[in-house]
Motif scaffolding. Structure first.
Motif, PDB file in Angstrom:
ATOM      1  N   ASP A 155       0.789  -1.309   0.035  1.00  8.08           N
ATOM      2  CA  ASP A 155      -0.067  -0.009  -0.206  1.00  8.08           C
ATOM      3  C   ASP A 155       0.897   1.437  -0.116  1.00  8.08           C
ATOM      4  O   ASP A 155       0.345   2.262  -0.652  1.00  8.08           O
ATOM      5  CB  ASP A 155      -0.843   0.045   1.409  1.00  8.08           C
ATOM      6  N   ASP A 156       1.912   1.149   0.735  1.00  8.72           N
ATOM      7  CA  ASP A 156       2.656   2.488   0.934  1.00  8.72           C
ATOM      8  C   ASP A 156       3.763   2.775  -0.128  1.00  8.72           C
ATOM      9  O   ASP A 156       4.535   3.861  -0.186  1.00  8.72           O
ATOM     10  CB  ASP A 156       3.099   2.507   2.378  1.00  8.72           C
ATOM     11  N   PHE A 157       4.427   1.571  -0.574  1.00  6.37           N
ATOM     12  CA  PHE A 157       5.679   1.735  -1.398  1.00  6.37           C
ATOM     13  C   PHE A 157       5.500   1.113  -3.066  1.00  6.37           C
ATOM     14  O   PHE A 157       6.204   1.741  -3.994  1.00  6.37           O
ATOM     15  CB  PHE A 157       6.971   0.774  -0.777  1.00  6.37           C
ATOM     16  N   GLN A 158       4.717  -0.013  -3.001  1.00  7.47           N
ATOM     17  CA  GLN A 158       4.684  -0.610  -4.508  1.00  7.47           C
ATOM     18  C   GLN A 158       4.185   0.360  -5.602  1.00  7.47           C
ATOM     19  O   GLN A 158       3.308   1.085  -5.464  1.00  7.47           O
ATOM     20  CB  GLN A 158       3.534  -1.696  -4.396  1.00  7.47           C
ATOM     21  N   GLY A 159       5.116   0.440  -6.666  1.00 14.11           N
ATOM     22  CA  GLY A 159       4.669   1.238  -7.700  1.00 14.11           C
ATOM     23  C   GLY A 159       5.014   2.720  -7.643  1.00 14.11           C
ATOM     24  O   GLY A 159       4.681   3.719  -8.640  1.00 14.11           O
ATOM     25  N   LYS A 160       5.706   3.210  -6.497  1.00 13.02           N
ATOM     26  CA  LYS A 160       6.042   4.571  -6.243  1.00 13.02           C
ATOM     27  C   LYS A 160       7.362   4.899  -6.526  1.00 13.02           C
ATOM     28  O   LYS A 160       8.102   3.930  -6.713  1.00 13.02           O
ATOM     29  CB  LYS A 160       5.294   4.897  -4.837  1.00 13.02           C
ATOM     30  N   THR A 161       7.634   6.206  -6.698  1.00 11.91           N
ATOM     31  CA  THR A 161       8.986   6.791  -6.811  1.00 11.91           C
ATOM     32  C   THR A 161       9.346   7.806  -5.641  1.00 11.91           C
ATOM     33  O   THR A 161       8.546   8.618  -5.506  1.00 11.91           O
ATOM     34  CB  THR A 161       8.749   7.482  -8.065  1.00 11.91           C
ATOM     35  N   PHE A 162      10.252   7.266  -4.937  1.00 10.44           N
ATOM     36  CA  PHE A 162      10.647   8.300  -4.029  1.00 10.44           C
ATOM     37  C   PHE A 162      11.150   9.673  -4.554  1.00 10.44           C
ATOM     38  O   PHE A 162      11.797   9.717  -5.802  1.00 10.44           O
ATOM     39  CB  PHE A 162      12.086   7.660  -3.235  1.00 10.44           C
ATOM     40  N   GLY A 163      10.917  10.749  -3.929  1.00  7.49           N
ATOM     41  CA  GLY A 163      11.211  12.183  -4.413  1.00  7.49           C
ATOM     42  C   GLY A 163      10.041  13.029  -3.876  1.00  7.49           C
ATOM     43  O   GLY A 163       9.061  12.706  -3.546  1.00  7.49           O
ATOM     44  N   SER A 164      10.377  14.322  -4.474  1.00  5.52           N
ATOM     45  CA  SER A 164       9.349  15.380  -3.793  1.00  5.52           C
ATOM     46  C   SER A 164       8.413  15.696  -5.046  1.00  5.52           C
ATOM     47  O   SER A 164       8.663  15.301  -6.255  1.00  5.52           O
ATOM     48  CB  SER A 164      10.145  16.915  -3.928  1.00  5.52           C
ATOM     49  N   SER A 165       6.997  15.922  -4.717  1.00  2.00           N
ATOM     50  CA  SER A 165       6.231  16.106  -5.712  1.00  2.00           C
ATOM     51  C   SER A 165       6.229  17.487  -6.173  1.00  2.00           C
ATOM     52  O   SER A 165       5.789  17.783  -7.326  1.00  2.00           O
ATOM     53  CB  SER A 165       4.853  15.921  -5.160  1.00  2.00           C
ATOM     54  N   GLY A 166       7.124  18.203  -5.821  1.00  4.00           N
ATOM     55  CA  GLY A 166       7.063  19.620  -5.917  1.00  4.00           C
ATOM     56  C   GLY A 166       8.335  19.935  -6.833  1.00  4.00           C
ATOM     57  O   GLY A 166       9.161  19.066  -6.774  1.00  4.00           O
ATOM     58  N   GLY A 167       8.725  21.211  -6.849  1.00  2.00           N
ATOM     59  CA  GLY A 167       9.989  21.573  -7.518  1.00  2.00           C
ATOM     60  C   GLY A 167      11.170  21.569  -6.617  1.00  2.00           C
ATOM     61  O   GLY A 167      12.388  21.726  -6.992  1.00  2.00           O
ATOM     62  N   GLY A 168      10.667  21.680  -5.236  1.00  2.00           N
ATOM     63  CA  GLY A 168      12.018  21.879  -4.358  1.00  2.00           C
ATOM     64  C   GLY A 168      12.487  20.367  -3.907  1.00  2.00           C
ATOM     65  O   GLY A 168      11.877  19.432  -4.059  1.00  2.00           O
TER      66      GLY A 168
END
Length: 86
Positions: free
Chosen positions: A66-79
């Motif tokens: 639920d919390d990791f699968q298929g996701k990408t670590f990083g910021s959703s914004g520009g910072g």
């Protein structure tokens, strides 16, 4: 790449993806960066993903699916990442 992937997710793979995301927002950022063999899901608490979600904080349940699968670590914004008021 900071991609977690969708199958065969391992603790070492999560740690590598987190570090590749150039974030420093997980509760145990220093432990994840040290590359210790004993990695736990709780070390990732509060880490952000590019979809705007994050790993649950406090004592909330963490699930690889639920919390990791298929996701990408990083910021959703520009910072970049950060620890806020910590």
């Amino acid at each position: 790449m900071a991609d977690v992937g969708t199958s065969d997710i391992s603790f070492s793979g999560l740690r590598t993806a987190y570090n590749s995301g150039n974030q420093d927002d997980a509760d145990d950022d220093s432990g994840l960066n040290a590359g210790n063999a004993n990695t736990s899901l709780s070390q990732f608490r509060t880490a952000n993903f590019t979809d705007g979600s994050s790993v649950p904080d406090g004592s909330n349940t963490i699930s690889i699916k639920d919390d990791f699968q298929g996701k990408t670590f990083g910021s959703s914004g520009g910072g970049g990442g950060g620890r806020g008021g910590r």
